[in-house]
Design an enzyme around this catalytic site. Structure first.
Site, mmCIF file in Angstrom:
data_model
loop_
_atom_site.group_PDB
_atom_site.id
_atom_site.type_symbol
_atom_site.label_atom_id
_atom_site.label_comp_id
_atom_site.label_asym_id
_atom_site.label_seq_id
_atom_site.Cartn_x
_atom_site.Cartn_y
_atom_site.Cartn_z
ATOM 1 N N PHE A 122 0.884 -1.010 0.080
ATOM 2 C CA PHE A 122 0.109 0.102 0.046
ATOM 3 C C PHE A 122 0.842 1.328 0.021
ATOM 4 C CE2 PHE A 122 -2.323 3.408 1.952
ATOM 5 C CZ PHE A 122 -3.615 2.986 1.418
ATOM 6 N N ALA A 123 0.848 2.035 -0.954
ATOM 7 C CA ALA A 123 1.806 3.354 -1.283
ATOM 8 C C ALA A 123 0.982 4.544 -1.106
ATOM 9 C CB ALA A 123 2.192 3.082 -2.714
ATOM 10 N N PRO A 127 8.018 11.537 -0.329
ATOM 11 C CA PRO A 127 9.129 12.181 0.257
ATOM 12 C C PRO A 127 8.629 13.449 1.177
ATOM 13 C CG PRO A 127 9.612 11.621 -1.890
ATOM 14 C CD PRO A 127 8.263 11.118 -1.782
ATOM 15 N N GLY A 130 3.338 12.550 4.547
ATOM 16 C CA GLY A 130 3.419 11.273 5.358
ATOM 17 C C GLY A 130 1.926 11.351 6.043
ATOM 18 N N ILE A 156 7.741 2.098 1.259
ATOM 19 C CA ILE A 156 6.600 1.336 1.105
ATOM 20 C C ILE A 156 7.230 -0.166 1.463
ATOM 21 C CG2 ILE A 156 5.090 0.320 -0.497
ATOM 22 C CD1 ILE A 156 5.096 3.239 0.153
ATOM 23 N N GLN A 279 12.957 -5.487 44.697
ATOM 24 C CA GLN A 279 11.871 -5.055 44.505
ATOM 25 C C GLN A 279 11.731 -3.967 43.151
ATOM 26 O OE1 GLN A 279 10.693 -3.748 48.608
ATOM 27 N NE2 GLN A 279 9.811 -5.557 48.994
ATOM 28 N N GLY A 339 20.285 -5.519 32.150
ATOM 29 C CA GLY A 339 21.601 -4.965 32.297
ATOM 30 C C GLY A 339 22.473 -4.536 31.048
ATOM 31 N N GLU A 363 1.412 3.531 10.063
ATOM 32 C CA GLU A 363 0.155 3.592 10.241
ATOM 33 C C GLU A 363 -0.577 4.499 11.093
ATOM 34 O OE1 GLU A 363 -2.147 0.045 9.188
ATOM 35 O OE2 GLU A 363 -0.407 -0.942 8.623
ATOM 36 N N THR A 365 1.008 8.159 13.240
ATOM 37 C CA THR A 365 1.982 8.236 14.286
ATOM 38 C C THR A 365 1.165 8.220 15.575
ATOM 39 O OG1 THR A 365 1.698 10.735 14.110
ATOM 40 C CG2 THR A 365 3.542 9.550 13.077
#
Ligand SMILES: Cc1cc2nc3c(=O)[nH]c(=O)nc-3n(C[C@H](O)[C@H](O)[C@H](O)COP(=O)(O)OP(=O)(O)OC[C@H]3O[C@@H](n4cnc5c(N)ncnc54)[C@H](O)[C@@H]3O)c2cc1C
Length: 388
Positions: A122-123, A127, A130, A156, A279, A339, A363, A365
């Site tokens: 899906f496009a 550039p 968005g 894409i 804890q 860690g 999809e 933000t």
């Protein structure tokens, strides 16, 4: 429509086994490749995962939304790279055809999509565009025998191996106004070229590329729904379920991260005891489990509403917002519990921490989800609706 409960529980168990026995052992290998390995794609096909949401009449499983998110809880446990192409295919790409396509378009493509013979992309993104989808600059001009597309799409997913790409482009209406339309473009159409895959922070194995359209000529039948101006509406129709599915996968991944972090904490000894006895480590684990459980409840509730035909625009956004942010926090805490080892690529938590970052971006933000939720909220109060 839904799969009957007995068949669904067999499917759910098969997906869980596939994730456990086939995907988890190969997460490193998938990340080292530019695209998913062929034998795993074949197994995904055999399991029917390419047809999760496609109508039964075209060979799909046509899961109801609650069943779909339960599959997401399982699939989400593996690194999101494998899940990504299944989601785009079943989600916004497949659903925009399902909601917006003509009978002839569905008959032509749906059976091959549902079987996984064709993979969908899906496009929308470009550039310079968005989130503000209405401002796309790719243009489709009418010709005597069809359309010619010019423009560039960005990021894409599935681009290198997609057989069918739904492309959003501006078209001119009879009154001169520009609207957003969708076109079904087959792979290898002359005038369309796929750029090299981007180097991403995470989710290696799920390639994203620019797609360039340079006088790409299409027949008249390529216009989705045989109507201009319906591109965004068709895309949005698929987005709600797509967002819910992503949220369900975040829940699965959060539980997996928690299992990894807890197992590590049980065997890692500091100050004479396993670190899970400290804890402050318990607080990290407890917060993570609580948030994963909250997200699971939200997703199941929204899916139940969708299963009885209720609109879930606001709920899908709330689930996507909460679950993607939640899994980001859970991954961060899982690294902390590991860690220094959590920062080293020998441990999967290092990869998963990078993998989850983009879930808050694509999809829609997190900020876009917030604007959608706030819009629903204010509309409801303007209508005098009681909340809760
Ligand atoms: C791995 C990956 C896969 C992708 N796959 C696809 C795909 O298959 N198809 C496709 O079309 N696209 C795809 N995308 C693109 C993705 O959907 C976009 O990146 C996303 O929608 C955001 O658009 P943008 O990057 O242009 O950011 P912008 O829209 O430029 O946003 C930049 C920042 O501004 C914020 N912002 C923008 N507008 C507002 C507003 N009104 N209020 C508050 N904040 C705002 C955003 O939240 C963000 O923080 C993919 C991207 C990635 C990284």
């Amino acid at each position: 429509m839904a799969v009957d409960p007995e068949s669904f529980s067999i499917l759910q168990e098969s997906v869980a086994r596939f994730v456990r026995e086939r995907l988890l052992p190969r997460e490193r290998e998938i990340a080292a490749l530019e695209q998913p390995p062929k034998d795993l794609l074949d197994e995904v096909r055999e399991l029917g995962l390419f047809g999760l949401t496609f109508p039964e009449q075209y060979g799909g499983l046509e899961l109801d939304p609650l069943q779909e998110v339960k599959v997401g809880f399982e699939l989400g446990r593996a690194s999101p790279a494998m899940r990504n192409f299944i989601s785009i295919h079943n989600g916004v790409a497949g659903q925009s055809l399902n909601f917006g396509g003509t009978a002839a378009q569905k008959a032509k493509y749906m059976p091959r999509l549902a079987s996984g013979e064709l993979i969908a992309a899906f496009a929308l993104t470009e550039p310079d565009v968005g989130s503000d989808a209405r401002s796309i600059q790719t243009k489709a001009e009418k010709t005597p025998d069809g359309w010619v597309i010019n423009g560039r799409k960005r990021f894409i997913s599935n681009a290198p191996f997609a057989g069918l790409i739904t492309v959003l482009a501006k078209t001119q209406e009879t009154d001169g106004e520009l609207s957003v339309s969708a076109f079904l473009v087959e792979a290898n159409t002359p005038g369309m070229s796929i750029a090299r895959p981007e180097h991403k922070m995470g989710q290696q194995g799920a390639p994203i590329c620019d797609i360039v359209f340079d006088d790409c000529r299409l027949g008249g039948e390529a216009l989705l729904g045989a109507k201009t101006g319906i591109g965004l509406k068709a895309a949005m129709a698929g987005l709600d379920r797509g967002r819910l599915f992503i949220a369900s996968c975040c829940v699965g991944l959060a539980y997996r991260l928690l299992e990894d972090a807890t197992d590590y904490g049980l065997q890692r000894v500091q100050f004479g005891v396993p670190i899970v006895r400290h804890q402050l480590i318990q607080a990290l684990l407890a917060d993570s489990l609580t948030e994963a459980y909250a997200a699971q409840g939200m997703v199941e509730n929204a899916a139940r509403l969708a299963s009885v035909g209720r609109p879930i625009g606001c709920e899908a956004s709330m689930c996507k917002l909460y679950a993607t942010e939640m899994v980001g926090r859970v991954a961060d805490r899982a690294v902390q519990i590991h860690g220094g080892n959590g920062y080293i690529s020998d441990y999967m938590v290092e990869q998963l921490y990078r993998d989850v970052r983009v879930l808050r971006i694509y999809e829609g933000t997190s900020q876009i989800q917030q604007t959608i939720i706030a819009k629903h909220l204010t509309a409801r109060r303007q209508n005098g609706e009681r909340l809760g």
